[in-house]
Motif scaffolding. Sequence first.
Motif, PDB file in Angstrom:
ATOM      1  N   GLY A 170       0.822  -1.214   0.000  1.00  0.00           N
ATOM      2  CA  GLY A 170       0.000   0.000   0.000  1.00  0.00           C
ATOM      3  C   GLY A 170       0.851   1.258   0.000  1.00  0.00           C
ATOM      4  N   GLY A 171       0.299   2.327  -0.496  1.00  0.00           N
ATOM      5  CA  GLY A 171       0.977   3.623  -0.428  1.00  0.00           C
ATOM      6  C   GLY A 171       2.154   3.773  -1.376  1.00  0.00           C
ATOM      7  N   THR A 172       2.296   2.858  -2.324  1.00  0.00           N
ATOM      8  CA  THR A 172       3.442   2.890  -3.238  1.00  0.00           C
ATOM      9  C   THR A 172       3.298   3.959  -4.326  1.00  0.00           C
ATOM     10  OG1 THR A 172       3.689   0.542  -2.877  1.00  0.00           O
ATOM     11  CG2 THR A 172       4.811   1.412  -4.776  1.00  0.00           C
ATOM     12  N   GLY A 173       2.059   4.280  -4.619  1.00  0.00           N
ATOM     13  CA  GLY A 173       1.838   5.317  -5.632  1.00  0.00           C
ATOM     14  C   GLY A 173       0.984   4.852  -6.809  1.00  0.00           C
ATOM     15  N   ALA A 370       0.292  18.055  -5.438  1.00  0.00           N
ATOM     16  CA  ALA A 370      -0.734  17.777  -6.449  1.00  0.00           C
ATOM     17  C   ALA A 370      -1.911  17.034  -5.829  1.00  0.00           C
ATOM     18  CB  ALA A 370      -0.124  16.961  -7.584  1.00  0.00           C
ATOM     19  N   VAL A 371      -1.581  16.032  -4.997  1.00  0.00           N
ATOM     20  CA  VAL A 371      -2.660  15.246  -4.382  1.00  0.00           C
ATOM     21  C   VAL A 371      -3.481  16.139  -3.448  1.00  0.00           C
ATOM     22  CG1 VAL A 371      -3.153  13.335  -2.811  1.00  0.00           C
ATOM     23  CG2 VAL A 371      -1.357  13.106  -4.522  1.00  0.00           C
ATOM     24  N   ASN A 372      -2.807  16.947  -2.671  1.00  0.00           N
ATOM     25  CA  ASN A 372      -3.548  17.773  -1.721  1.00  0.00           C
ATOM     26  C   ASN A 372      -4.389  18.853  -2.395  1.00  0.00           C
ATOM     27  OD1 ASN A 372      -2.631  16.238   0.359  1.00  0.00           O
ATOM     28  ND2 ASN A 372      -0.931  17.608   0.896  1.00  0.00           N
TER      29      ASN A 372
END
Length: 412
Positions: A170-173, A370-372
């Motif tokens: 998880g969380g790898t992108g 970018a995500v935020n």
Amino acid sequence: MALAKIRTLIVDDIAETRENVRKLLQFESDVEVVGSARTGREGIQLAQELDPDVILMDINMPDIDGISATEVIRQNSPYIQVVILSVQSDQNYMRRAMLAGARDFLTKPPMGDELISAIRRAGEMAHIERTKTSQVRLGSSASSSGVSLVSAVGSPATLGKIITVYSPKGGTGCTTVAVNLAIALNNEATRAVVVDGNLQFGDVAMFVNEQGKNTILDIAPRVDDLELDLVEDILIKHQTSGISILASPPRPEMAEKVSADQFVKVLQFLQKMFAYVVVDTSSILTDVVLGSVDISDIILVITTQEIPAIKNTRLFLDLLQTMGIGKDRIVFAINRFDKRISITPEKISDNLKHEVAVTLPLDEKVVITAVNRGVPFMIDNKNQLAGKGIFSLAEVVRTRLSVLESDTEIKR
Ligand SMILES: Nc1ncnc2c1ncn2[C@@H]1O[C@H](COP(=O)(O)OP(=O)(O)OP(=O)(O)O)[C@@H](O)[C@H]1O
Ligand SMILES: [Mg+2]
């Protein structure tokens, strides 16, 4: 009104050949050489940037050869006409060139008249195809959404390609890559949709700051008689990037309402609407994820430079082998690459016996911001290293797809 010139791009690795061709064309008032490229890869890039009418393409070149490049270019821009120039005049080359979508085939060195008339024929065809494509586009945007069936967009009635993005950690992108890759692959002729296959905690819609009320739950129960209009209504259309999104259920406990069989059928329906169906997944191997992997043209496996991630990737690659998925369907990428860490891509590639196609750099400033903000970096920050990485990933994916396609054509 003066007639528009035939905008021509020369792709050849030998400087002298490029120069000779340019000289042959310099006094033709209806032909304009808009650029020249030295390799297949550069040709693909310039074709996209310069949008020429005709490309004069060599076959044997470093990195990507002229036939594979032709295939990629024709897939991206079906109206661009390619004339192959080759020292090899044998039937097999010609056949492969034609299958790849080349319009004409001349042996090197070409005679002046022969070359010019081939360019004129190709230029005329490019003009006709361009007009057709824009008419279809106009027609479809007059309908509610601008999404049209792939087979109606001038390209052959082929199904779109399914690309599943997966990481066993998880969380790898995965979501970052899935969304940005879809944006890189998406253009007017080849539309892309991202399907959120992380049914419990999907966040694809959030990555683009959308919170549509419609999700896969609205179509899953009706998979056996889906209609284009209904699916179009359910998809989120992301205006700034042009991609579409099929969101995951709003709450984790609703995930089980979508069966693997339904999920697969949804993907198969979307294949008729889009050139690229990019599936984001959870790291947990649910039946839904396995179903998606099983029918994918390409499985994009992502890892990081951490030992647990690499170990899990090895287990996953073994599983793919057991499922009968050949290496040619796997594209392997490293995300969050940090050159200060001693586990290099070469070491990872040796360890997993799998070529690393692309390394995407660790770039917290660009990626996390970018995500935020809910604005993928491929929209407003694509010239940074992360963006460049995604562009090369898109190119690897396109090339691989065209190689897979020509392999099946040749087997037929
Ligand atoms: N190359 C990168 N550089 C820096 N940060 C990154 C990079 N790629 C992803 N991230 C960040 O890491 C976090 C996880 O990314 P992402 O959500 O895309 O991973 P995921 O594999 O989809 O995770 P999940 O298992 O939760 O679905 C995000 O905050 C993202 O911004
Ligand atoms: Mg995710």
